[in-house]
Structure formats: C-alpha cells, structure tokens
Design a protein around this motif. Structure first.
Motif, PDB file in Angstrom:
ATOM      1  N   VAL A 185       1.161  -1.089  -0.008  1.00 17.69           N
ATOM      2  CA  VAL A 185      -0.641   0.169   0.189  1.00 17.69           C
ATOM      3  C   VAL A 185       1.081   0.796  -0.261  1.00 17.69           C
ATOM      4  N   GLN A 186       2.275   1.447   0.652  1.00 14.99           N
ATOM      5  CA  GLN A 186       2.578   2.371   1.400  1.00 14.99           C
ATOM      6  C   GLN A 186       3.452   2.403  -0.572  1.00 14.99           C
ATOM      7  N   GLY A 189       1.223   3.894  -2.211  1.00  7.34           N
ATOM      8  CA  GLY A 189       0.216   5.193  -2.010  1.00  7.34           C
ATOM      9  C   GLY A 189       1.693   6.717  -2.501  1.00  7.34           C
TER      10      GLY A 189
END
Length: 203
Positions: A185-186, A189
């Motif tokens: 996710v990081q 993102g």
C-alpha cells in the motif's frame, strides 16, 4: 561478493520456508511432551528448537546460492538462536515469543534514530530497488517506524493474553501478511515520489 540471481520462487521458499516448517511441526507435536536428560519439554519448545537448525540451513543455502545475506536476516537468525537457547535452557516458551517483540522494536528504534537525525535509513537499504525522492523516503520511513512499533506492541499483547495456538498462527501468517500489505500500500501510495530516472536528483 556480488549477489547472484536465483529463482524468485526458490528465494521465497528459503526465506519463508523455515517459519512455515515451524508452524507445521508445531501443529504436529503441540500436544506432545518430550523428556530429555530428565527434563520434560512441551511440543512448542521442541518445535522452536527444531526451527533453529532449519533456519540456519536455509540461510546457508541462501548465502551459497546468492552470495549475500541482508543484515536483517543475520540479525533475525542471531535472535532466533539466542532466544531459542534461552527457551531451552530455562524451559520457558516466553523467551521465544518475546523474540518477535524485540525484532520489531529494534527495527522501529533503528529507523526512529535515523528520523531523529533527519535521515531515512530505509533509503540506504532500498534506494537501489526503489528510486524515490527524499521526501517520499522520509514519509515511508515514518510510517514503517510506526508500523514496526505497533507490531511489537501487538505481539506483546497477544502472547501475554492469548493461547500459544493463537500466537503461533498470528506469528506465522498474520504478522507477515499485515507487513506485506502495508508495504504494498505504501509503495503504491508513494508513486508520485518515485524517480523515473534514477540518476536524477532525489532531493
């Protein structure tokens, strides 16, 4: 020594296989009791002790095939050996369970020290594989520091309040899955901070 390329599947087997082996051995012998030199050991402690040579063999194979081991892998192996030894010596499974807390706390503390110095130690490790501007690395490092701290706290709460069965399942599957999803996710993102040309300025 330059790192050699091996099959990604084989690399994953060598990195994750020992933990899965520990889980399978534990499930098989968790209700058994073993006597060595007049001392009785639970199935969990025996599984933890068997895990140590399995991990060392896997790491030796990984080093032999790739010519490289990360500092984190070496540190984790040391912790497994040290706390596995304490577990056997004191015949107390709590030492082995605390290992996870200490590993996550160490990572949070190490990254936190870098942040206090205005640096991202994570960048030093991953910059070659994930070229990103410095602002992105600082954001990523702050978030990962917090995640490691939360995982350390979660491990303490779980092993102190839940059964060994619950802890083993979470240690084997939940914690790695949470960390993997978090990292994915990081990375997604933080796409806007990625550098298409690695030779471009990172500031």
């Amino acid at each position: 020594m330059a790192e050699k390329q091996i099959s990604p599947i084989l690399k994953q087997v060598l990195e994750l296989g020992p933990t899965l082996a520990f889980f399978l051995i534990y499930v098989r012998i968790k209700d058994e009791t073993y006597s060595f030199a007049g001392t009785e050991y639970t199935g969990f402690i025996v599984a933890a002790l068997v895990f140590v040579p399995i991990l060392l063999i896997a790491m030796c194979l990984l080093w032999w095939l790739t010519g490289k081991l990360s500092r984190m892998q070496v540190f984790t192996a040391f912790m497994v050996i040290f706390f596995g030894g304490l577990t056997a010596w004191f015949n107390d499974e709590r030492f082995f369970k605390m290992k996870t807390t200490i590993v996550y706390s160490f990572m949070a503390g190490l990254l936190g020290i870098g942040l206090l110095r205005g640096q991202s130690y994570l960048q030093y490790v991953m910059d070659e594989f994930l070229p990103m501007r410095e602002e992105g690395w600082m954001i990523f490092t702050r978030r990962l520091t917090l995640m490691f701290a939360l995982l350390a706290i979660a491990n303490e709460l779980i092993w102190r309040t839940q059964s060994t069965d619950v802890w083993v399942k979470l240690e084997t599957f939940a914690f790695p899955a949470i960390l993997f999803v978090f990292l994915w996710v990081q990375i997604v993102g933080l796409q806007k901070y990625l550098i298409d040309d690695p030779s471009a300025p990172k500031g």
